[in-house]
Design a protein around this motif. Structure first.
Motif, short mmCIF file in Angstrom:
data_model
loop_
_atom_site.label_atom_id
_atom_site.label_comp_id
_atom_site.label_asym_id
_atom_site.label_seq_id
_atom_site.Cartn_x
_atom_site.Cartn_y
_atom_site.Cartn_z
N VAL A 21 0.63 -1.48 0.04
CA VAL A 21 0.34 -0.05 -0.06
C VAL A 21 0.81 1.03 0.16
CG1 VAL A 21 -1.52 1.25 1.44
CG2 VAL A 21 -1.76 -1.44 1.09
N GLU A 22 0.67 1.75 -1.02
CA GLU A 22 1.72 3.37 -0.75
C GLU A 22 0.63 4.29 0.16
OE1 GLU A 22 3.30 6.08 -4.55
OE2 GLU A 22 2.33 4.35 -5.06
N VAL A 23 0.94 5.57 0.35
CA VAL A 23 -0.03 6.68 0.70
C VAL A 23 0.67 7.44 0.15
CG1 VAL A 23 0.26 8.63 2.60
CG2 VAL A 23 0.05 6.27 3.27
N VAL A 24 -0.42 8.49 -0.79
CA VAL A 24 -0.70 8.80 -1.89
C VAL A 24 -0.28 10.61 -1.03
CG1 VAL A 24 -0.42 7.79 -3.66
CG2 VAL A 24 -2.22 8.84 -2.80
N TYR A 25 -1.14 10.54 -0.15
CA TYR A 25 -1.48 11.82 0.09
C TYR A 25 -1.78 11.48 1.84
CZ TYR A 25 -3.52 16.64 0.03
OH TYR A 25 -3.82 18.09 0.89
N GLU A 26 -1.79 12.71 2.86
CA GLU A 26 -1.71 12.75 4.18
C GLU A 26 -1.83 13.49 5.00
OE1 GLU A 26 2.88 11.21 5.55
OE2 GLU A 26 0.70 9.85 5.87
N GLU A 27 -2.73 14.68 4.32
CA GLU A 27 -2.83 16.00 5.14
C GLU A 27 -3.42 16.58 5.47
OE1 GLU A 27 0.47 18.38 4.61
OE2 GLU A 27 1.67 16.39 3.78
N ASP A 38 -10.88 12.60 -13.92
CA ASP A 38 -10.34 11.28 -15.07
C ASP A 38 -8.85 10.86 -14.56
OD1 ASP A 38 -7.71 12.30 -13.78
OD2 ASP A 38 -8.60 14.56 -15.19
N TRP A 39 -8.25 10.14 -15.37
CA TRP A 39 -7.23 9.67 -15.22
C TRP A 39 -5.96 9.47 -14.47
CZ3 TRP A 39 -7.97 4.43 -15.81
CH2 TRP A 39 -8.55 3.57 -16.11
N ASP A 40 -5.62 11.14 -14.29
CA ASP A 40 -4.90 11.60 -13.82
C ASP A 40 -4.66 12.25 -12.38
OD1 ASP A 40 -2.49 10.95 -15.67
OD2 ASP A 40 -3.61 12.82 -17.55
N HIS A 41 -5.80 12.42 -11.63
CA HIS A 41 -6.90 13.63 -10.65
C HIS A 41 -7.49 12.81 -9.92
CE1 HIS A 41 -4.86 16.64 -14.12
NE2 HIS A 41 -4.55 17.01 -12.84
N VAL A 42 -7.28 12.70 -8.98
CA VAL A 42 -8.29 12.80 -7.56
C VAL A 42 -8.85 14.14 -7.44
CG1 VAL A 42 -7.94 10.16 -8.05
CG2 VAL A 42 -6.92 12.21 -5.95
N ARG A 51 -10.32 23.56 8.59
CA ARG A 51 -11.14 24.19 7.20
C ARG A 51 -11.92 22.96 5.91
NH1 ARG A 51 -11.74 29.08 7.11
NH2 ARG A 51 -12.53 29.26 5.17
N ALA A 52 -13.06 22.87 5.73
CA ALA A 52 -13.80 22.12 5.01
C ALA A 52 -13.39 22.01 3.36
CB ALA A 52 -15.22 21.69 5.29
N VAL A 53 -12.24 21.24 2.97
CA VAL A 53 -11.80 21.63 1.33
C VAL A 53 -12.09 20.74 0.56
CG1 VAL A 53 -10.48 23.83 2.59
CG2 VAL A 53 -9.30 21.04 2.06
N VAL A 54 -12.06 20.82 -0.30
CA VAL A 54 -12.03 19.70 -1.71
C VAL A 54 -10.56 19.80 -3.03
CG1 VAL A 54 -12.78 18.71 -3.86
CG2 VAL A 54 -13.94 20.22 -2.00
N VAL A 55 -9.86 18.46 -1.93
CA VAL A 55 -8.59 19.07 -3.28
C VAL A 55 -8.41 18.11 -3.88
CG1 VAL A 55 -6.11 18.32 -2.45
CG2 VAL A 55 -7.40 18.66 -0.60
N SER A 56 -7.27 18.73 -5.09
CA SER A 56 -7.15 18.37 -6.48
C SER A 56 -5.93 17.87 -6.19
CB SER A 56 -7.37 19.37 -7.13
OG SER A 56 -6.75 18.26 -8.47
N LEU A 57 -6.05 16.22 -6.45
CA LEU A 57 -4.27 15.68 -5.97
C LEU A 57 -4.27 14.87 -7.86
CD1 LEU A 57 -2.14 14.77 -4.81
CD2 LEU A 57 -3.27 12.54 -3.91
#
Length: 180
Positions: A21-27, A38-42, A51-57
């Motif tokens: 398992v690879e952690v790709v974001y933990e902020e 799309d295939w490149d973003h989540v 703060r309540a946010v939507v993050v593009s990764l």
């Protein structure tokens, strides 16, 4: 269901142990939901720095041609860059004293993003990062999903609700592996 279990078992036959398992974001302090436009973003909804946010990764591969060009010119300096940006600050829609809680996310066929925000409602965001509207629901929302029957189903701590919508949910890809 049994056919699905057999297919899953067959997929893992012959492998040694479980996958890494690879952690790709933990902020985030807490995470509510994830969609992949799309295939490149989540897009990840959650609470970050209170703060309540939507993050593009960005999960895709960097453009190799641009990198090679920079390296040849000798101007490429390694930088510590984040592959995440704020897509939308949901807290801007909430009262200041609110302790934000974010639930699940869904995406419609027009690429609008629906985010369940506890004690506020379902926030609808355009692909252009604009607030389209809010379906007001004063419940502890936890998740949501589009049904094939023309309804958006919303789950709270104690009940399942639905609202008729004029669009269909976007079909999510089944895996995030990008075939080259």
């Amino acid at each position: 269901a049994e056919e699905s279990r057999r297919a899953h078992r067959k997929d893992w036959e012959g492998r040694k142990g479980l996958p890494t398992v690879e952690v790709v974001y933990e902020e985030m302090e807490s995470v509510g939901g994830i969609v992949s436009p799309d295939w490149d973003h989540v897009l990840i909804a959650g609470v970050q720095e209170g703060r309540a946010v939507v993050v593009s990764l960005f999960l895709g591969e960097p453009d190799d041609e641009e990198e090679e060009e920079e390296d040849l010119e000798g101007t490429h300096e390694p930088e510590e860059e984040s592959n995440a940006t704020i897509f939308f600050d949901l807290s801007s829609l909430l009262p200041a004293e609110t302790s934000p809680k974010v639930g699940g996310m869904a995406q419609d066929e027009n690429s609008n993003v629906y985010v369940a925000v506890a004690n506020h409602g379902v926030v609808i965001l355009s692909k252009d990062k604009e607030h389209v509207g809010t379906i007001n629901l004063e419940d502890e929302l936890t998740d949501l999903a589009f049904g094939e029957d023309g309804f958006l189903y919303v789950l709270s701590q104690t009940k399942l609700m639905r609202v008729k919508v004029n669009c269909k949910g976007m079909k999510q890809q089944h895996d995030m592996f990008k075939k080259k």
